[in-house]
Write a protein that holds these residues in place. Structure first.
Motif, short mmCIF file in Angstrom:
data_model
loop_
_atom_site.label_atom_id
_atom_site.label_comp_id
_atom_site.label_asym_id
_atom_site.label_seq_id
_atom_site.Cartn_x
_atom_site.Cartn_y
_atom_site.Cartn_z
N THR A 42 24.43 41.01 53.25
CA THR A 42 24.78 42.34 52.79
C THR A 42 25.72 42.99 53.80
O THR A 42 25.43 42.99 55.00
CB THR A 42 23.52 43.21 52.62
OG1 THR A 42 22.64 42.55 51.74
CG2 THR A 42 23.88 44.58 52.08
N PRO A 43 26.86 43.52 53.34
CA PRO A 43 27.78 44.12 54.31
C PRO A 43 27.16 45.33 54.99
O PRO A 43 26.56 46.17 54.35
CB PRO A 43 28.98 44.52 53.46
CG PRO A 43 28.53 44.47 52.05
CD PRO A 43 27.31 43.60 51.98
N GLY A 44 27.32 45.37 56.32
CA GLY A 44 26.84 46.52 57.07
C GLY A 44 27.86 47.63 57.03
O GLY A 44 27.52 48.81 57.07
N CYS A 45 29.13 47.27 56.92
CA CYS A 45 30.21 48.25 56.87
C CYS A 45 31.40 47.60 56.19
O CYS A 45 31.72 46.44 56.47
CB CYS A 45 30.59 48.68 58.29
SG CYS A 45 31.98 49.82 58.35
N ILE A 46 32.05 48.31 55.31
CA ILE A 46 33.28 47.82 54.68
C ILE A 46 34.38 48.82 54.97
O ILE A 46 34.21 50.02 54.80
CB ILE A 46 33.10 47.66 53.16
CG1 ILE A 46 32.07 46.57 52.87
CG2 ILE A 46 34.42 47.33 52.49
CD1 ILE A 46 31.75 46.37 51.41
N VAL A 47 35.52 48.31 55.43
CA VAL A 47 36.69 49.13 55.73
C VAL A 47 37.84 48.62 54.87
O VAL A 47 38.10 47.42 54.83
CB VAL A 47 37.06 49.06 57.22
CG1 VAL A 47 38.34 49.83 57.51
CG2 VAL A 47 35.92 49.57 58.09
N ASN A 48 38.51 49.53 54.17
CA ASN A 48 39.67 49.18 53.36
C ASN A 48 40.94 49.64 54.07
O ASN A 48 40.98 50.75 54.59
CB ASN A 48 39.60 49.86 51.99
CG ASN A 48 38.45 49.33 51.18
OD1 ASN A 48 38.40 48.14 50.87
ND2 ASN A 48 37.52 50.20 50.84
N LEU A 49 41.96 48.78 54.10
CA LEU A 49 43.25 49.13 54.66
C LEU A 49 44.28 48.93 53.57
O LEU A 49 44.33 47.85 52.97
CB LEU A 49 43.59 48.26 55.87
CG LEU A 49 44.91 48.57 56.55
CD1 LEU A 49 44.75 48.46 58.05
CD2 LEU A 49 46.04 47.71 56.07
N SER A 50 45.08 49.95 53.29
CA SER A 50 46.13 49.81 52.29
C SER A 50 47.45 50.29 52.88
O SER A 50 47.47 51.21 53.70
CB SER A 50 45.79 50.59 51.02
OG SER A 50 45.66 51.96 51.31
N PHE A 51 48.53 49.65 52.48
CA PHE A 51 49.86 50.06 52.93
C PHE A 51 50.37 51.11 51.96
O PHE A 51 50.68 50.81 50.81
CB PHE A 51 50.79 48.85 53.01
CG PHE A 51 50.43 47.91 54.13
CD1 PHE A 51 50.84 48.19 55.42
CD2 PHE A 51 49.68 46.78 53.90
CE1 PHE A 51 50.51 47.35 56.46
CE2 PHE A 51 49.34 45.93 54.93
CZ PHE A 51 49.76 46.21 56.22
N GLU A 52 50.43 52.35 52.42
CA GLU A 52 50.82 53.46 51.57
C GLU A 52 52.25 53.29 51.05
O GLU A 52 53.15 52.92 51.79
CB GLU A 52 50.72 54.78 52.33
CG GLU A 52 49.31 55.16 52.67
CD GLU A 52 49.23 56.49 53.40
OE1 GLU A 52 50.20 56.89 54.06
OE2 GLU A 52 48.17 57.13 53.29
N GLY A 53 52.43 53.55 49.77
CA GLY A 53 53.75 53.50 49.17
C GLY A 53 54.30 52.11 48.98
O GLY A 53 55.48 51.93 48.66
N SER A 54 53.47 51.09 49.17
CA SER A 54 53.96 49.72 49.02
C SER A 54 54.09 49.35 47.55
O SER A 54 53.54 50.01 46.67
CB SER A 54 53.02 48.74 49.74
OG SER A 54 51.74 48.77 49.15
N ARG A 55 54.81 48.29 47.30
CA ARG A 55 55.06 47.84 45.93
C ARG A 55 53.84 47.10 45.39
O ARG A 55 53.25 46.28 46.08
CB ARG A 55 56.27 46.92 45.90
CG ARG A 55 57.54 47.66 46.27
CD ARG A 55 58.72 46.76 46.39
NE ARG A 55 58.87 45.96 45.17
CZ ARG A 55 59.79 45.03 45.03
NH1 ARG A 55 60.63 44.78 46.01
NH2 ARG A 55 59.88 44.35 43.91
#
Length: 168
Positions: free
Chosen positions: A56-69
């Motif tokens: 079970t994940p203890g922590c999930i972090v999402n990273l997204s490149f803003e404005g990307s295609r």
């Protein structure tokens, strides 16, 4: 279904393609040092798994490149030669064998004239920004705002903003 670290043991640091063994938004996944990385369209997801939590994940972090295609071409690079099998659950139609792994994954055309390559370096996940000959960092439309390439990071408890690296 979450990609757990136990599903990716062996050839630590390599990116494993999703051949249908995980949910469709996961393109590639890797595990190293108790952290599982899932490459998804326009970014990545990091999950820290506890050895006592049954995956079970203890922590999930999402990273997204803003404005990307959204139509960036995501493709693997440098096959490791290691093939894996996934026998997850009792539904044999979801089992996968001969699933390839790679040393790096490239998001081609994430921004106009800018690609991003994810790879492992000394056990750590890194990404490089790759500029085509035609790209001018200061004139690329998608990078004009504040002269920054930004990555937005979010988790259930916090958010962070990463500016582009400073030029030497």
């Amino acid at each position: 279904a979450q990609v757990g670290a136990r599903e990716l043991h062996g050839d630590i640091g390599a990116f494993v393609e999703n051949a249908g063994q995980w949910t469709p938004e996961v393109l590639f996944a890797r595990s190293s040092g108790g952290i599982t990385t899932q490459l998804v369209p326009q970014g990545l997801r990091l999950g820290a798994f506890s050895t006592t939590s049954e995956g079970t994940p203890g922590c999930i972090v999402n990273l997204s490149f803003e404005g990307s295609r959204v139509d960036a071409c995501v493709h693997p690079e440098q096959a490791t030669g290691v093939l894996r099998s996934f026998f997850i659950g009792s539904d044999e139609s979801r089992w996968r064998s001969c699933v390839a792994s790679f040393r790096s994954v490239r998001y081609e055309g994430l921004y106009d004239g800018v690609d991003v390559r994810f790879h492992e370096n000394s056990g750590s996940l890194e990404y490089d920004l790759l500029f085509t000959k035609a790209a001018d960092l200061l004139e690329t439309d998608s990078l004009k705002a504040n002269r920054e390439l930004t990555a937005k990071t979010s988790s259930t408890s916090a958010a962070a903003h990463q500016s582009r690296p400073k030029q030497p």
